[in-house]
Write an enzyme that holds these catalytic residues in place. Structure first.
Site, mmCIF file in Angstrom:
data_model
loop_
_atom_site.group_PDB
_atom_site.id
_atom_site.type_symbol
_atom_site.label_atom_id
_atom_site.label_comp_id
_atom_site.label_asym_id
_atom_site.label_seq_id
_atom_site.Cartn_x
_atom_site.Cartn_y
_atom_site.Cartn_z
ATOM 1 N N ASN A 23 -116.750 -32.889 -18.907
ATOM 2 C CA ASN A 23 -118.083 -32.556 -18.421
ATOM 3 C C ASN A 23 -118.273 -33.224 -17.062
ATOM 4 O OD1 ASN A 23 -118.926 -35.293 -18.866
ATOM 5 N ND2 ASN A 23 -119.459 -34.800 -20.989
ATOM 6 N N ARG A 24 -119.390 -32.946 -16.407
ATOM 7 C CA ARG A 24 -119.578 -33.457 -15.045
ATOM 8 C C ARG A 24 -119.530 -34.987 -14.999
ATOM 9 N NH1 ARG A 24 -122.414 -31.382 -10.326
ATOM 10 N NH2 ARG A 24 -123.466 -29.765 -11.548
ATOM 11 N N LYS A 25 -120.147 -35.649 -15.988
ATOM 12 C CA LYS A 25 -120.159 -37.110 -16.013
ATOM 13 C C LYS A 25 -118.745 -37.662 -16.149
ATOM 14 C CE LYS A 25 -122.096 -41.046 -18.569
ATOM 15 N NZ LYS A 25 -122.951 -41.451 -19.725
ATOM 16 N N ASP A 77 -117.639 -29.247 -27.970
ATOM 17 C CA ASP A 77 -116.675 -28.855 -29.002
ATOM 18 C C ASP A 77 -116.532 -27.338 -29.043
ATOM 19 O OD1 ASP A 77 -116.637 -31.554 -29.683
ATOM 20 O OD2 ASP A 77 -118.090 -31.303 -31.300
#
Length: 490
Positions: free
Chosen positions: A205-207, A275
């Site tokens: 994800n971006r983080k 997921d």
């Protein structure tokens, strides 16, 4: 030409080897209306609770739900939670669990306390040991993983940093898979992407991507540039960065990035959405689809997942409606033929936590006044059911010269409207029986009625629902339109 049915048939032939951190997800739903007299802490009045297979187990459930088979390798403790998860996974017909028991650690368990009304998380309690598995457990994991590789069409590593995917397990699994020509998808947790060296695709994800690449990743161009550097380090073929409400960006190594916006949806719970993305990517790629097709399928699946409460799976029917939004406008899908079919649709919507609305009428000649009411009704709910008077019912109410159009034609016109989710034809003079069966959260009628005149208002009010009156458009009514037509007026 894209064929969703052909894709589903191909998916049904695939087997995914999924390895990762298994956990139990519990959701306790309630409301907070006071502070404890014992301490400055909120008191949650519990209304209900749910228990789901979570973590990498949710990946396995999504793989199975979409129609593929899954061999799942994970770790449990010697405890009641572990035994429960083993039993639940074993009951899934398309999942073959291969679980290693480590008596030195608890099975990971996460309990979330959620506001029933606002769908916001108030507190989470975790039971876990996040340290890497010991050397002997590592070996037992590899002994479980490596023999299964030959049976798999693709490998998916779901890393939650709870001890299963140690550097050795990752390295040996990827190396063995590559020797057999198997593609490997990794949903990473480590900020060191190099430990996933040789994987086909990483899906941070971006983080996670920002932490691993030390880049701002504020724009698609910045993501693409940083992804090329990260892929060179990790020796992978592609990087897919999920960006929540901003969609996804897939960057093939040495190729042009592909950007897919997020589909518009009312977000209820983001638990497990990653997921779902990883699972759908794996099965669609295994089926022979290209990057763009797999990415768009994953985006559609994510939209379905976040619209549900709790840790959720996505079914082929739900995916079809998102990938092919106009397919659900077919009359045969929207026009309900029996009470049992209506009950099944309602059961599914309530399981997803959706707000159901209801309105009714003859809808003999559809006009702007009808459209205004239907549009306002749909705006007040998540799913709108329209009760339609049968031909016999219309004749009793309007006279022998009505209806102008027979009930099937009227139902098909309503079913073609985007605002309408279901059409239910009723034989009675009023929709009271339907309203009693549906128990809608919102009941909608035109503003030429008062609240007390709306049939079923007391049923809806007793359940805490709303009655919405929509201002009518002057000059538009079926009766006046029919009269003008007969008089030859425009």
């Amino acid at each position: 030409m894209f064929s969703f049915d052909a894709l589903l048939q191909a998916i049904a032939r695939q087997t995914v080897l999924c390895v990762g951190d298994l956990m139990l997800d519990e959701f306790v739903y309630g409301e907070v209306s006071r502070i404890s007299p014992e301490a400055p802490a909120p008191v949650i009045a519990v209304q209900r609770s749910e228990t789901n297979i979570g973590g990498a187990g949710n990946v396995a459930r999504n793989i199975a739900a979409i129609g593929a088979r899954c061999i799942f390798v994970g770790l449990i403790g010697d405890d009641a939670t572990g035994r429960f998860l083993e039993s639940e996974l074993g009951s899934e017909s398309r999942i073959e669990p291969v679980l290693v028991c480590d008596g030195s650690r608890p099975t990971t368990r996460k309990v979330r306390f959620v506001s029933e009304h606002f769908s916001t998380h108030m507190l989470r309690a975790d039971w876990e040991t996040a340290s890497p598995a010991a050397a002997d457990i590592e070996q037992r994991l590899l002994d479980a993983i490596l023999p299964q590789l030959a049976r798999a069409d693709i490998v998916l590593l779901s890393d939650y940093a709870k001890g299963v995917l140690t550097a050795r397990v990752i390295r040996d699994t990827i190396d063995a898979a590559k020797k057999l020509g198997k593609r490997v998808i990794v949903d990473p947790k480590s900020a060191n992407f190099a430990i996933y060296r040789g994987a086909t695709l990483l899906t941070p994800n971006r983080k996670e991507f920002t932490a691993a690449t030390r880049s701002a990743a504020a724009t698609d161009d910045e993501i693409a540039a940083a992804a090329q550097d990260a892929m060179a380090l990790a020796e992978c073929e592609a990087m897919l960065v999920t960006k929540s409400e901003h969609g996804m960006t897939l960057v093939p190594r040495g190729g042009e990035p592909i950007h897919v916006p997020a589909l518009p949806v009312k977000v209820r719970d983001v638990s497990g959405a990653g997921d779902t993305v990883a699972a759908v990517l794996a099965v669609v790629l295994a089926s022979g689809a290209n990057w763009a097709t797999a990415m768009r399928a994953a985006s559609a699946a994510a939209a379905v997942a976040v619209s549900k409460n709790g840790t959720a799976v996505v079914t082929p029917a739900e995916l079809r409606r998102r990938i092919l939004p106009h397919a659900s406008l077919a009359a045969e899908e929207k026009i309900i033929g029996s009470d049992e079919e209506l009950d099944e649709r309602l059961k599914q919507w309530r399981r997803e936590g959706l707000r159901v609305g209801f309105t009714n009428g003859c809808f003999d000649i559809l006009h702007p006044g009808h459209v205004k009411v239907l549009t306002a009704a749909r705006g007040a709910c998540d799913r709108l059911i329209v009760g339609l008077n049968s031909d016999a019912s219309v004749r009793r109410l309007k006279g022998e010269s009505r209806p102008v159009q027979h009930e099937r034609a009227r139902a098909e016109v309503l079913a073609a409207l985007e605002a309408v989710d279901l059409v239910a034809i009723f034989e009675e003079d009023t929709p009271l029986r339907l309203i009693t069966r549906i128990e809608p959260s919102v009941l909608v009628k035109g503003g030429d009625y008062t609240r007390e005149q709306v049939v079923g208002h007391e049923i809806v009010a007793a359940k805490g629902g709303d009655v919405l009156l929509v201002d009518v458009l002057p000059g538009f009514s079926t009766t006046s339109l029919v009269a003008r037509a007969r008089e030859g007026q425009s």
